[in-house]
Design a protein around this motif. Structure first.
Motif, mmCIF file in Angstrom:
data_model
loop_
_atom_site.group_PDB
_atom_site.id
_atom_site.type_symbol
_atom_site.label_atom_id
_atom_site.label_comp_id
_atom_site.label_asym_id
_atom_site.label_seq_id
_atom_site.Cartn_x
_atom_site.Cartn_y
_atom_site.Cartn_z
ATOM 1 N N PRO A 2 0.845 -0.970 0.143
ATOM 2 C CA PRO A 2 -0.106 0.367 -0.114
ATOM 3 C C PRO A 2 0.715 1.283 -0.146
ATOM 4 O O PRO A 2 1.716 1.158 0.475
ATOM 5 N N ASP A 37 -13.682 1.781 1.315
ATOM 6 C CA ASP A 37 -12.920 0.758 0.751
ATOM 7 C C ASP A 37 -12.112 0.606 2.282
ATOM 8 O O ASP A 37 -10.544 0.616 2.579
ATOM 9 N N GLU A 40 -8.520 -1.803 1.136
ATOM 10 C CA GLU A 40 -7.394 -0.969 1.965
ATOM 11 C C GLU A 40 -7.302 -0.470 3.504
ATOM 12 O O GLU A 40 -5.990 -0.460 3.736
ATOM 13 N N ARG A 43 -5.360 -3.281 5.435
ATOM 14 C CA ARG A 43 -4.210 -2.995 4.952
ATOM 15 C C ARG A 43 -2.744 -1.343 5.673
ATOM 16 O O ARG A 43 -1.698 -2.210 6.223
#
Length: 207
Positions: A2, A37, A40, A43
């Motif tokens: 990421p 989201d 993400e 992460r």
């Protein structure tokens, strides 16, 4: 891996970490939750954990991001990982403030023993937490979101507590992207989309 991104809008929560990189990743995780989201967001919180393994809020954030949303339910495959993350957060929680302890307890209620997430119990708990600290935007938004998830396919009433909580946040902070995003969904649900238009028109400029 990421990457840190600019321009995701308002976070509104600070982690229990002095590590500036960890703080940046934590804030990104919150912003990505506001943006729906969740993958993400997980992460981002895990990056924050690597940078500061003792950050309780960084583990709490992962548990939050693994929970059901109005777009992703019931998310049963995420339950075990969410329970593990909130257990790590609880073990590290001695320095958390009162608001963050309420959130932690809410996540414990949400992931309590059972075959799935406890959406109704979590919504009831978070509504109570929001009433205990009526000036806190994060608790209000999380409570509204929790109730929206608990509604499932039910059409909510106009003027619900979730609507009132989001409107109070937007009156205080009309640039809170998370509140705007949830409010757009709620007003669409009750067929009162015009209520969200003044806030929705801000969203492209702030996130």
């Amino acid at each position: 891996p990421p990457v840190l991104l600019d321009g995701l809008g308002f976070a509104g929560i600070e982690p229990d970490s002095a590590n500036q990189e960890a703080r940046a990743w934590f804030a990104q995780g919150v912003r990505l939750i506001w943006a729906f989201d969740e993958v993400e967001a997980i992460r981002a919180f895990q990056m924050a954990q690597r940078l500061d393994p003792a950050c309780a809020m960084c583990h709490l954030g992962e548990a939050w991001a693994r929970g059901p949303t109005i777009n992703l339910s019931p998310r049963t495959p995420e339950l075990a990982a969410a329970r593990a993350a909130i257990a790590r957060a609880a073990a590290l929680s001695r320095n958390l403030g009162p608001r963050d302890r309420l959130i932690l307890r809410g996540m414990q209620v949400r992931t309590r023993p059972g075959a799935d997430f406890s959406n109704e119990a979590y919504a009831t708990y978070m509504e109570g937490a929001a009433l205990r600290m009526p000036g806190d935007d994060t608790l209000a938004i999380m409570a509204a979101d929790a109730r929206m998830v608990a509604w499932g396919e039910t059409v909510p009433p106009v003027g619900s507590m979730a609507q009132q909580l989001l409107e109070r946040v937007l009156a205080r902070n009309p640039n809170h992207g998370g509140a705007i995003h949830y409010y757009i969904h709620l007003t669409d649900w009750i067929d009162r989309q015009e209520l969200a238009v003044p806030y929705a028109e801000r969203l492209g400029g702030i996130a």
